[in-house]
Design an enzyme around this catalytic site. Structure first.
Site, PDB file in Angstrom:
ATOM      1  N   ARG A  41       0.869  -1.179   0.000  1.00  0.00           N
ATOM      2  CA  ARG A  41       0.000   0.000   0.000  1.00  0.00           C
ATOM      3  C   ARG A  41       0.907   1.229   0.000  1.00  0.00           C
ATOM      4  NH1 ARG A  41      -1.940  -3.609   3.920  1.00  0.00           N
ATOM      5  NH2 ARG A  41      -4.052  -4.358   3.454  1.00  0.00           N
ATOM      6  N   LYS A  68      -1.801  -2.396   7.498  1.00  0.00           N
ATOM      7  CA  LYS A  68      -3.198  -2.143   7.843  1.00  0.00           C
ATOM      8  C   LYS A  68      -3.580  -3.063   9.001  1.00  0.00           C
ATOM      9  CE  LYS A  68      -7.648  -1.522   5.591  1.00  0.00           C
ATOM     10  NZ  LYS A  68      -8.379  -1.672   4.334  1.00  0.00           N
ATOM     11  N   HIS A 134      -2.739   2.587  -5.559  1.00  0.00           N
ATOM     12  CA  HIS A 134      -3.397   1.298  -5.306  1.00  0.00           C
ATOM     13  C   HIS A 134      -3.549   0.488  -6.599  1.00  0.00           C
ATOM     14  CE1 HIS A 134      -4.734  -0.497  -1.591  1.00  0.00           C
ATOM     15  NE2 HIS A 134      -5.698  -1.141  -2.250  1.00  0.00           N
ATOM     16  N   ARG A 137      -0.789  -1.883  -6.661  1.00  0.00           N
ATOM     17  CA  ARG A 137      -1.056  -3.016  -5.759  1.00  0.00           C
ATOM     18  C   ARG A 137      -1.990  -4.023  -6.438  1.00  0.00           C
ATOM     19  NH1 ARG A 137      -1.139  -4.571  -0.302  1.00  0.00           N
ATOM     20  NH2 ARG A 137      -3.176  -5.155   0.537  1.00  0.00           N
ATOM     21  N   HIS A 160      -3.985  -9.274   3.548  1.00  0.00           N
ATOM     22  CA  HIS A 160      -5.439  -9.350   3.731  1.00  0.00           C
ATOM     23  C   HIS A 160      -5.755 -10.294   4.881  1.00  0.00           C
ATOM     24  CE1 HIS A 160      -6.264  -8.234  -0.766  1.00  0.00           C
ATOM     25  NE2 HIS A 160      -6.017  -7.172  -0.022  1.00  0.00           N
ATOM     26  N   TYR A 169      -9.583 -10.590  -7.074  1.00  0.00           N
ATOM     27  CA  TYR A 169      -8.591 -10.695  -8.143  1.00  0.00           C
ATOM     28  C   TYR A 169      -8.825 -11.922  -9.020  1.00  0.00           C
ATOM     29  CZ  TYR A 169      -6.515  -6.995  -5.440  1.00  0.00           C
ATOM     30  OH  TYR A 169      -6.319  -5.819  -4.772  1.00  0.00           O
TER      31      TYR A 169
END
Length: 188
Positions: A41, A68, A134, A137, A160, A169
Protein backbone atom coordinates in the site's frame (compact mmCIF):
# COMPACT_ATOMS: atom_id res chain seq x y z
CA UNK A 1 -25.21 -5.09 -6.94
CA UNK A 2 -21.90 -6.50 -8.15
CA UNK A 3 -18.85 -4.49 -7.13
CA UNK A 4 -16.94 -2.61 -9.80
CA UNK A 5 -13.64 -4.38 -10.38
CA UNK A 6 -10.48 -2.42 -9.56
CA UNK A 7 -8.32 -0.98 -12.32
CA UNK A 8 -4.96 -2.68 -12.86
CA UNK A 9 -2.17 -2.44 -15.39
CA UNK A 10 -1.04 -5.09 -17.82
CA UNK A 11 2.57 -6.16 -17.34
CA UNK A 12 3.49 -4.18 -20.47
CA UNK A 13 1.87 -1.06 -18.99
CA UNK A 14 3.67 -1.63 -15.68
CA UNK A 15 7.02 -2.01 -17.50
CA UNK A 16 6.29 1.19 -19.43
CA UNK A 17 5.43 3.06 -16.22
CA UNK A 18 8.54 1.84 -14.41
CA UNK A 19 10.81 2.66 -17.36
CA UNK A 20 9.92 6.38 -17.41
CA UNK A 21 12.87 8.72 -16.95
CA UNK A 22 12.95 9.96 -13.39
CA UNK A 23 15.67 12.57 -13.70
CA UNK A 24 17.50 13.00 -10.40
CA UNK A 25 14.67 11.71 -8.19
CA UNK A 26 15.33 7.97 -8.00
CA UNK A 27 13.02 7.63 -5.01
CA UNK A 28 10.01 8.01 -7.32
CA UNK A 29 10.91 4.99 -9.39
CA UNK A 30 11.80 2.92 -6.31
CA UNK A 31 8.46 3.70 -4.63
CA UNK A 32 6.61 2.65 -7.79
CA UNK A 33 8.68 -0.54 -8.06
CA UNK A 34 7.92 -1.40 -4.43
CA UNK A 35 4.17 -0.91 -4.87
CA UNK A 36 3.99 -2.62 -8.26
CA UNK A 37 6.41 -5.49 -7.66
CA UNK A 38 5.85 -6.19 -3.94
CA UNK A 39 2.19 -5.19 -3.61
CA UNK A 40 2.59 -2.63 -0.84
CA UNK A 41 0.00 0.00 0.00
CA UNK A 42 1.20 3.57 -0.51
CA UNK A 43 1.19 4.15 3.28
CA UNK A 44 3.45 1.11 3.73
CA UNK A 45 5.83 2.09 0.92
CA UNK A 46 6.46 5.64 2.14
CA UNK A 47 7.18 4.42 5.68
CA UNK A 48 9.88 1.90 4.77
CA UNK A 49 13.28 1.93 6.42
CA UNK A 50 16.50 0.18 5.33
CA UNK A 51 16.13 -2.24 8.24
CA UNK A 52 12.95 -3.57 6.58
CA UNK A 53 14.98 -5.24 3.79
CA UNK A 54 17.00 -8.42 4.21
CA UNK A 55 18.97 -9.93 1.34
CA UNK A 56 18.94 -13.70 1.09
CA UNK A 57 20.63 -15.96 -1.47
CA UNK A 58 17.80 -16.10 -4.05
CA UNK A 59 15.49 -13.27 -2.99
CA UNK A 60 15.26 -10.37 -0.59
CA UNK A 61 12.70 -10.28 2.19
CA UNK A 62 10.78 -7.12 2.94
CA UNK A 63 9.18 -6.81 6.36
CA UNK A 64 6.18 -4.52 6.23
CA UNK A 65 5.79 -3.10 9.71
CA UNK A 66 2.50 -1.86 11.09
CA UNK A 67 0.55 -2.56 7.93
CA UNK A 68 -3.20 -2.14 7.84
CA UNK A 69 -4.56 -3.30 11.19
CA UNK A 70 -1.13 -2.79 12.79
CA UNK A 71 0.09 -6.22 11.67
CA UNK A 72 3.56 -6.96 10.34
CA UNK A 73 4.02 -9.21 7.34
CA UNK A 74 6.84 -10.56 5.22
CA UNK A 75 6.85 -10.00 1.45
CA UNK A 76 9.31 -11.36 -1.13
CA UNK A 77 11.30 -8.64 -2.89
CA UNK A 78 13.12 -9.31 -6.18
CA UNK A 79 16.91 -9.10 -5.86
CA UNK A 80 17.19 -6.45 -8.57
CA UNK A 81 14.80 -4.24 -6.59
CA UNK A 82 16.73 -4.90 -3.37
CA UNK A 83 19.92 -3.90 -5.22
CA UNK A 84 18.26 -0.68 -6.41
CA UNK A 85 17.23 0.11 -2.81
CA UNK A 86 20.68 -0.80 -1.45
CA UNK A 87 22.42 1.48 -4.00
CA UNK A 88 19.99 4.28 -3.15
CA UNK A 89 20.60 3.87 0.61
CA UNK A 90 24.38 3.84 0.12
CA UNK A 91 24.43 6.80 -2.27
CA UNK A 92 22.17 8.95 -0.06
CA UNK A 93 23.82 7.80 3.21
CA UNK A 94 20.48 6.78 4.71
CA UNK A 95 20.77 5.29 8.20
CA UNK A 96 19.46 1.86 9.15
CA UNK A 97 16.58 3.35 11.19
CA UNK A 98 15.90 6.33 8.90
CA UNK A 99 13.02 6.54 6.46
CA UNK A 100 14.01 5.50 2.95
CA UNK A 101 12.04 8.36 1.46
CA UNK A 102 12.38 11.44 3.68
CA UNK A 103 9.85 14.18 3.13
CA UNK A 104 10.34 17.92 3.06
CA UNK A 105 7.97 18.82 5.89
CA UNK A 106 7.52 15.36 7.42
CA UNK A 107 9.77 12.48 8.47
CA UNK A 108 8.80 10.59 5.31
CA UNK A 109 7.50 11.15 1.81
CA UNK A 110 3.76 11.74 2.04
CA UNK A 111 1.01 9.53 0.64
CA UNK A 112 -0.45 12.51 -1.20
CA UNK A 113 2.88 13.24 -2.89
CA UNK A 114 3.10 9.57 -3.94
CA UNK A 115 -0.42 9.70 -5.41
CA UNK A 116 0.41 12.78 -7.48
CA UNK A 117 3.69 11.22 -8.56
CA UNK A 118 2.06 7.98 -9.80
CA UNK A 119 -0.55 9.95 -11.79
CA UNK A 120 2.18 12.15 -13.32
CA UNK A 121 4.30 9.17 -14.37
CA UNK A 122 1.20 7.42 -15.74
CA UNK A 123 0.46 10.42 -17.97
CA UNK A 124 4.11 10.57 -19.08
CA UNK A 125 3.96 6.88 -20.00
CA UNK A 126 0.83 7.51 -22.08
CA UNK A 127 -1.27 5.12 -19.98
CA UNK A 128 -4.93 5.88 -20.66
CA UNK A 129 -6.21 4.39 -17.41
CA UNK A 130 -6.84 6.57 -14.35
CA UNK A 131 -4.11 5.16 -12.15
CA UNK A 132 -3.33 5.62 -8.48
CA UNK A 133 -0.82 3.97 -6.13
CA UNK A 134 -3.40 1.30 -5.31
CA UNK A 135 -3.56 0.47 -9.03
CA UNK A 136 0.01 -0.81 -8.67
CA UNK A 137 -1.06 -3.02 -5.76
CA UNK A 138 -3.93 -4.40 -7.84
CA UNK A 139 -1.48 -5.01 -10.68
CA UNK A 140 0.77 -6.99 -8.36
CA UNK A 141 -2.11 -9.16 -7.14
CA UNK A 142 -3.47 -9.89 -10.60
CA UNK A 143 -0.02 -10.68 -12.01
CA UNK A 144 0.68 -13.08 -9.13
CA UNK A 145 -2.57 -14.96 -9.67
CA UNK A 146 -2.04 -15.05 -13.45
CA UNK A 147 1.42 -16.49 -12.82
CA UNK A 148 -0.14 -19.32 -10.82
CA UNK A 149 0.73 -18.20 -7.29
CA UNK A 150 -1.58 -19.83 -4.74
CA UNK A 151 -4.31 -17.37 -3.68
CA UNK A 152 -3.52 -18.01 0.01
CA UNK A 153 0.05 -16.83 -0.60
CA UNK A 154 -1.21 -13.78 -2.50
CA UNK A 155 -3.50 -13.05 0.45
CA UNK A 156 -0.52 -13.24 2.84
CA UNK A 157 1.68 -11.02 0.65
CA UNK A 158 -1.07 -8.40 0.43
CA UNK A 159 -1.75 -8.58 4.16
CA UNK A 160 -5.44 -9.35 3.73
CA UNK A 161 -7.14 -10.76 6.79
CA UNK A 162 -9.90 -12.54 4.85
CA UNK A 163 -9.64 -14.65 1.70
CA UNK A 164 -12.80 -13.02 0.36
CA UNK A 165 -10.88 -9.74 0.04
CA UNK A 166 -8.28 -11.39 -2.19
CA UNK A 167 -10.81 -13.32 -4.25
CA UNK A 168 -11.80 -10.16 -6.16
CA UNK A 169 -8.59 -10.70 -8.14
CA UNK A 170 -9.84 -14.10 -9.29
CA UNK A 171 -12.77 -12.33 -10.96
CA UNK A 172 -10.36 -9.96 -12.67
CA UNK A 173 -8.26 -12.79 -14.09
CA UNK A 174 -11.43 -14.61 -15.14
CA UNK A 175 -12.42 -11.60 -17.28
CA UNK A 176 -8.97 -11.68 -18.90
CA UNK A 177 -9.39 -15.37 -19.63
CA UNK A 178 -12.70 -14.71 -21.38
CA UNK A 179 -11.18 -11.81 -23.37
CA UNK A 180 -8.23 -14.00 -24.42
CA UNK A 181 -10.61 -16.76 -25.47
CA UNK A 182 -12.70 -14.36 -27.52
CA UNK A 183 -9.54 -13.21 -29.32
CA UNK A 184 -8.39 -16.80 -29.96
CA UNK A 185 -11.41 -19.12 -30.00
CA UNK A 186 -11.00 -22.77 -30.83
CA UNK A 187 -12.35 -23.06 -34.35
CA UNK A 188 -13.12 -26.45 -35.83
Amino acid sequence: MPKKLPVYLTLDELRLLLSQPYRSNVQHIIIMHIMGRCGLRVSEAVNLQPKDFEKQPRIAILTVRDGKGGKDRVVPCPLDLWSMVDDYVTHHKIGYDDYLFPGIDSPHYTEDAARKMVKRYGRRAGIQKDIHPHTLRHTFAVSQIKAGVNIINVMKMLGHEHLSTTQIYLQMTQEDTIEDFLKHPVVI
